[in-house]
Design a protein around this motif. Structure first.
Motif, PDB file in Angstrom:
ATOM      1  N   ASP A  99       0.815  -1.211   0.000  1.00 34.93           N
ATOM      2  CA  ASP A  99       0.000   0.000   0.000  1.00 34.93           C
ATOM      3  C   ASP A  99       0.850   1.263   0.000  1.00 34.93           C
ATOM      4  OD1 ASP A  99      -2.724   1.236   0.238  1.00 34.93           O
ATOM      5  OD2 ASP A  99      -1.858   2.014   2.099  1.00 34.93           O
ATOM      6  N   LYS A 103       0.595   4.112  -2.926  1.00 29.60           N
ATOM      7  CA  LYS A 103       0.298   5.514  -2.638  1.00 29.60           C
ATOM      8  C   LYS A 103       1.389   6.426  -3.191  1.00 29.60           C
ATOM      9  CE  LYS A 103      -2.540   4.706   1.461  1.00 29.60           C
ATOM     10  NZ  LYS A 103      -2.613   4.728   2.939  1.00 29.60           N
ATOM     11  N   SER A 106       1.167   6.623  -7.024  1.00 26.51           N
ATOM     12  CA  SER A 106      -0.046   7.351  -7.388  1.00 26.51           C
ATOM     13  C   SER A 106       0.130   8.847  -7.168  1.00 26.51           C
ATOM     14  CB  SER A 106      -1.239   6.836  -6.571  1.00 26.51           C
ATOM     15  OG  SER A 106      -1.496   5.471  -6.844  1.00 26.51           O
ATOM     16  N   THR A 130      -5.902  10.762  -5.212  1.00 23.66           N
ATOM     17  CA  THR A 130      -5.611   9.324  -5.215  1.00 23.66           C
ATOM     18  C   THR A 130      -6.529   8.629  -4.227  1.00 23.66           C
ATOM     19  OG1 THR A 130      -3.934   9.407  -3.457  1.00 23.66           O
ATOM     20  CG2 THR A 130      -3.203   9.845  -5.727  1.00 23.66           C
ATOM     21  N   ASN A 132      -7.975   4.448  -2.777  1.00 27.59           N
ATOM     22  CA  ASN A 132      -8.060   2.993  -2.861  1.00 27.59           C
ATOM     23  C   ASN A 132      -9.299   2.610  -3.654  1.00 27.59           C
ATOM     24  OD1 ASN A 132      -9.445   0.465  -1.074  1.00 27.59           O
ATOM     25  ND2 ASN A 132      -7.397   0.139  -1.888  1.00 27.59           N
TER      26      ASN A 132
END
Length: 272
Positions: A99, A103, A106, A130, A132
């Motif tokens: 993750d 991040k 992104s 950005t 999820n």
């Protein structure tokens, strides 16, 4: 960045008497109703099967899929991963083991886009454009989820325009808005992470198809022809990453500790 080798077992042939050191158990991803990644390709469109086969034969580290309907980036998982606890921040999030890297890549794109970086369309879940994927809306069987989990590719979806099917007249301005983001995104493959080669301990020949596993991750990176090399993006941190490298034709594996504490790749010694 620096690297150190620890507890290394030479990769020998199948007849080797060395102690076996197998890959750690890979975390299982299970999603609700079983709609993700069915093995029955007969139910997939020919075009889908073709792009999956093509992807498996490419040395892809980072990927972006372009879409319209908003100006943002969504990153895996898009489908609900029910095998891991819900995020403490919001129960709708479905996060990968990478993750932090998702991040980072992104934001590398979004912060350079004049509209995207200011997009807070989903309060509590979006950061500078950005988000999820599952937090935004759940969808199963997306290429980004499949590419990450099965091929070890860091793949995101770039939503490039606020409306579907933008008119041709808008393309020049869209290019100006996305150009710097695209260049920075591509350059991110030279950022923090690990790289190296895997070779036969006796002949020194490069080994293609060796699996490179970062302990704690769900993704596996495979070495590519012709040099038996691999690349893997990671988040810089003080503690070293434990890297395990194995090949299906070899009885033993190699374990390495990789220190990734800078903005560029850490080059590991050849795994033998």
């Amino acid at each position: 960045a620096t690297t150190t080798t620890t507890a290394t077992t030479a990769a020998a042939g199948a007849a080797s008497t060395s102690t076996h050191a197998t890959l750690p158990t890979r975390p299982v991803v299970t999603v609700s109703n079983g709609r993700v990644f069915r093995a029955n390709t007969g139910k997939r469109a020919k075009e889908t099967c073709a792009i999956m086969a093509w992807t498996r034969n490419q040395a892809i580290v980072l990927a972006a899929h372009y879409h319209e309907g908003s100006v943002c980036i969504n990153y895996p998982y898009d489908g609900r991963n029910v095998s891991v606890p819900r995020s403490a921040g919001d129960s709708r999030m479905s996060l990968t083991a990478e993750d932090g890297v998702f991040k980072d890549v992104s934001l590398t794109y979004a912060l350079r886009h004049p509209l995207m970086r200011n997009n807070t369309f989903a309060p509590g879940g979006s950061t500078n454009g950005t988000i999820n994927g599952a937090f935004w809306y759940e969808v199963y069987g997306t290429p980004t989820d499949w590419e990450y989990y099965y091929e070890g590719i860091l793949a995101v979806q770039v939503n490039a325009a606020p409306t579907r099917w933008p008119p041709a007249a808008s393309l020049p301005s869209m290019w100006q808005q996305h150009r710097d983001s695209m260049v920075a995104f591509v350059d991110r493959v030279n950022g923090a992470g690990i790289r190296g080669r895997v070779v036969d301990v006796t002949t020194g020949e490069p080994l293609v198809g060796a699996e490179v596993y970062v302990v704690g991750s769900t993704a596996i990176t495979r070495t590519q022809p012709p040099h038996g090399d691999y690349f893997r993006l990671l988040t810089p941190r003080q503690a070293p990453y434990e890297v395990v490298i194995a090949h299906p034709r070899y009885a033993t594996s190699v374990r390495m500790a990789a220190k990734v504490d800078g903005a560029r790749f850490a080059t590991l010694a050849d795994a033998r």
